[in-house]
Design an enzyme around this catalytic site. Structure first.
Site, short mmCIF file in Angstrom:
data_model
loop_
_atom_site.label_atom_id
_atom_site.label_comp_id
_atom_site.label_asym_id
_atom_site.label_seq_id
_atom_site.Cartn_x
_atom_site.Cartn_y
_atom_site.Cartn_z
N CYS A 254 71.19 57.38 35.47
CA CYS A 254 71.74 57.42 34.12
C CYS A 254 72.87 58.44 34.13
O CYS A 254 73.48 58.70 35.16
CB CYS A 254 70.67 57.73 33.09
SG CYS A 254 69.87 59.34 33.32
N HIS B 244 75.18 61.59 24.25
CA HIS B 244 74.03 60.84 24.78
C HIS B 244 73.25 60.30 23.59
O HIS B 244 72.58 61.05 22.87
CB HIS B 244 73.15 61.75 25.64
CG HIS B 244 72.19 61.01 26.51
ND1 HIS B 244 71.10 60.36 26.02
CD2 HIS B 244 72.16 60.81 27.86
CE1 HIS B 244 70.42 59.81 27.02
NE2 HIS B 244 71.06 60.06 28.15
#
Length: 606
Positions: free
Chosen positions: A26, A530
């Site tokens: 990620c 995020h």
């Protein structure tokens, strides 16, 4: 950071490549599905330099930070199990990019051997000129053979680098190219009757010092090896595949690929000589003046194939090394001028050490520590490099070695046939140093103490990128963010699925899984957004970025929309983090405002 070394250590700590069933990443972490979680040595993982933390849940999550992509790429190369690389980037690269990558991969590894042999030969010539070691002695001849070996056997070296790039057997590759260099074959080709293969005349070519025939030879071999590995029974594969490849590759190279590569190399050398004859000193001077930009962007790597090919074909190189000498020494002269003029003790120390490195051919400390940070220094370097390059070009200074030019490697310009070549190189060096030194001494302007203090007091303000509830980063239910290992910042529980730019800047990264993107503000702050916790597992579902990498944005511009309700319904925490990743020492002041919208400014950086 050595990404390959880091990847090797991580792979060892998680139980080796055989224990990794699936690998992905990620925005900050390597995520591994393991065969046996008990094989993971968590303490060993945590103690690896470059690893920020470890989470052992359904997956083994190794927190890397901003360098996760580079480490992931190295991990992919190390993992041999089939099916591990499902997340490979399937986008097609431009042909020019692939070709450049291939050429650099083939030629870059050759430089140490060629440089070592070339410098040895130039030192021997110097000893001969000084009368210390005469060139008719056996000692001189033997050492000269050693110095000449890398270029003479250049086809063998190229066979190895191409084989490594194409991931085929390097020893069979060497055998295939080595057949072209055998003495008996050379004697046969050079005989009065020549050589005939099944009634086809074989062209008489001396393959020593050649590059392109070897490249074409191994490219053909790489395809044949794959083909015969597929059709060959395993029990005879170890000898059948090499035998069939040699049977086809060597004759094909002698009859077709060798002459094709040889003629291309000859034409390539003629083109280079034509460019120099046409543009002369201007080409050298201009190249020298733009090298600061080429080196900082890595574009100078594209010159490596030309340099090595020119040396192999003609034994000399007229443009790049002369330009590099002028540039390298100009960096040194500029840095020494800065060291004298500046009152900043830190900059004085940096400039002095960087200047010394540049004089010896290593310019990165000067470029990144001084030159590109001060435009007046850059101007001085360009002026000095152009002046020195012009002189070197006018005198047609030749280089005989592929190595970074500097004081320690001046022997690369020694010629037995052109005695003044080394003298002209030294004069060009002096011109470059003096001109850049004087130029920077004149151009340099020290920032006033008042201006420095004012700069320290400047605060960069950021608006809320999301509408919703502002909370402290320490309240986030994810240890990576709450412990601030990624950097300081804020968190917002969004009430609306829209992400806005909190300041003016440029988009630097949009992650493939779309849940995360990054931008750099006009003042240099790197900001990571995020959206949600563990939303990487949605694999882009419900996220719709409105920007792409390189796009300039203004404060308040829409960066992304996301389906907030669907993300929550999927069971994910929507809490979103806004992290400043490149300013660990900066003080971040969070504005006391619980409910926020994109019009509210929520934090600032000193």
């Amino acid at each position: 950071m050595n990404y390959k070394e880091l990847a090797v250590k991580i792979l060892k700590a998680v139980g080796g490549d055989e224990n990794v069933q699936h690998l992905e990443h990620c925005s900050t972490r390597l995520r591994m599905t393991l065969v046996d979680d008990k094989k993971v040595k968590i303490k060993e993982l945590q103690n690896i330099p470059g690893v920020l933390g470890v989470n052992q849940t359904a997956q083994c999550q190794v927190i890397i930070g901003n360098s996760v992509v580079e480490v992931y790429d190295e991990m992919k190369k190390l993992i041999s199990n089939k099916g591990n690389n499902k997340e490979e980037n399937k986008s097609e690269k431009k042909v020019s990019v692939v070709l450049l990558d291939f050429l650099i991969s083939v030629f870059q590894p050759l430089i140490p051997a060629i440089a070592g042999g070339g410098v040895l030969k130039s030192v021997l010539m110097l000893l001969n000129l000084l009368g210390i070691l005469k060139n008719n002695t056996d000692v001189y001849k033997i050492l000269n053979f050693a110095g000449d070996a890398p270029l003479y056997f250049l086809p063998i070296l190229v066979a190895i680098t191409v084989a490594n790039k194409m991931k085929v057997n390097p020893l069979v590759s060497v055998a295939a190219v080595g057949a072209l260099l055998t003495p008996n074959l050379a004697a046969m080709l050079g005989s009065k009757t020549g050589a005939v293969f099944f009634n086809i005349h074989v062209q008489n070519i001396n393959y020593a010092y050649q590059v392109f025939p070897a490249i074409l030879c191994i490219l053909l071999y790489s395809q044949l090896e794959k083909f015969f590995n597929k059709i060959s029974p395993k029990v005879i594969r170890s000898f059948f595949v090499p035998m069939m490849c040699l049977l086809i590759v060597v004759p094909t190279t002698l009859l077709i690929l060798g002459p094709l590569g040889f003629n291309f190399g000859q034409y390539f050398a003629k083109v280079v000589m034509f460019i120099f004859a046409k543009f002369g000193w201007v080409a050298v001077a201009l190249l020298a003046s733009v090298l600061p930009f080429m080196v900082t962007t890595g574009m100078h790597k594209a010159m490596i194939p030309y340099v090595i090919t020119a040396l192999g074909q003609t034994g000399k190189e007229l443009i790049y090394n002369a330009a590099s000498l002028a540039h390298n020494i100009s960096e040194g002269g500029a840095c020494f001028a800065v060291a004298i003029r500046t009152k900043d003790k830190t900059l004085k120390t940096t400039a002095t050490s960087a200047g010394i490195s540049a004089m010896f051919g290593i310019t990165e400390p000067a470029l990144y520590g001084v030159t590109i940070l001060h435009k007046r220094v850059l101007y001085g370097v360009m002026i000095g490099a152009f002046s020195g390059g012009a002189y070197l070009g006018i005198k047609a200074v030749e280089a005989y070695v592929a190595v970074g030019p500097g004081i320690a490697s001046l022997s690369m310009f020694i010629s037995q046939t052109i005695p003044k070549n080394i003298i002209n190189a030294i004069v060009g060096l002096i011109i470059s140093f003096i001109v850049s030194f004087i130029a920077v001494m004149i151009l340099w302007r020290e920032a006033s103490l008042r201006q420095v203090e004012e700069d320290k007091e400047v605060k960069e303000r950021f608006n809320a990128p999301l509408e919703g509830q502002l909370i402290s980063l320490t309240e986030v239910k994810d240890q990576v963010f709450s412990s601030k290992v990624m950097g300081d910042g804020i968190a917002i529980i969004p009430s609306k699925g829209e992400l806005y730019a909190p300041a003016d800047g440029v988009i630097e990264l949009v992650y493939e899984t779309k849940h995360c993107l990054a931008m750099k503000s006009k003042n240099g702050s790197e900001i990571m957004f995020h959206i949600g916790i563990d939303t990487v597992n949605l694999k882009g579902k419900y996220f719709d970025p409105k920007v792409s990498v390189g796009k300039e944005v203004k404060k308040g511009d829409l960066l992304m929309t996301f389906e907030l309700d669907n993300i929550i319904n999927e069971g994910f925490d929507p809490t979103s983090m806004i992290i400043i990743t490149n300013r660990p020492d900066a003080k971040i002041d969070v504005i006391d405002n619980q409910k926020v919208s994109k019009k509210d400014y929520v934090f600032e950086i000193n």
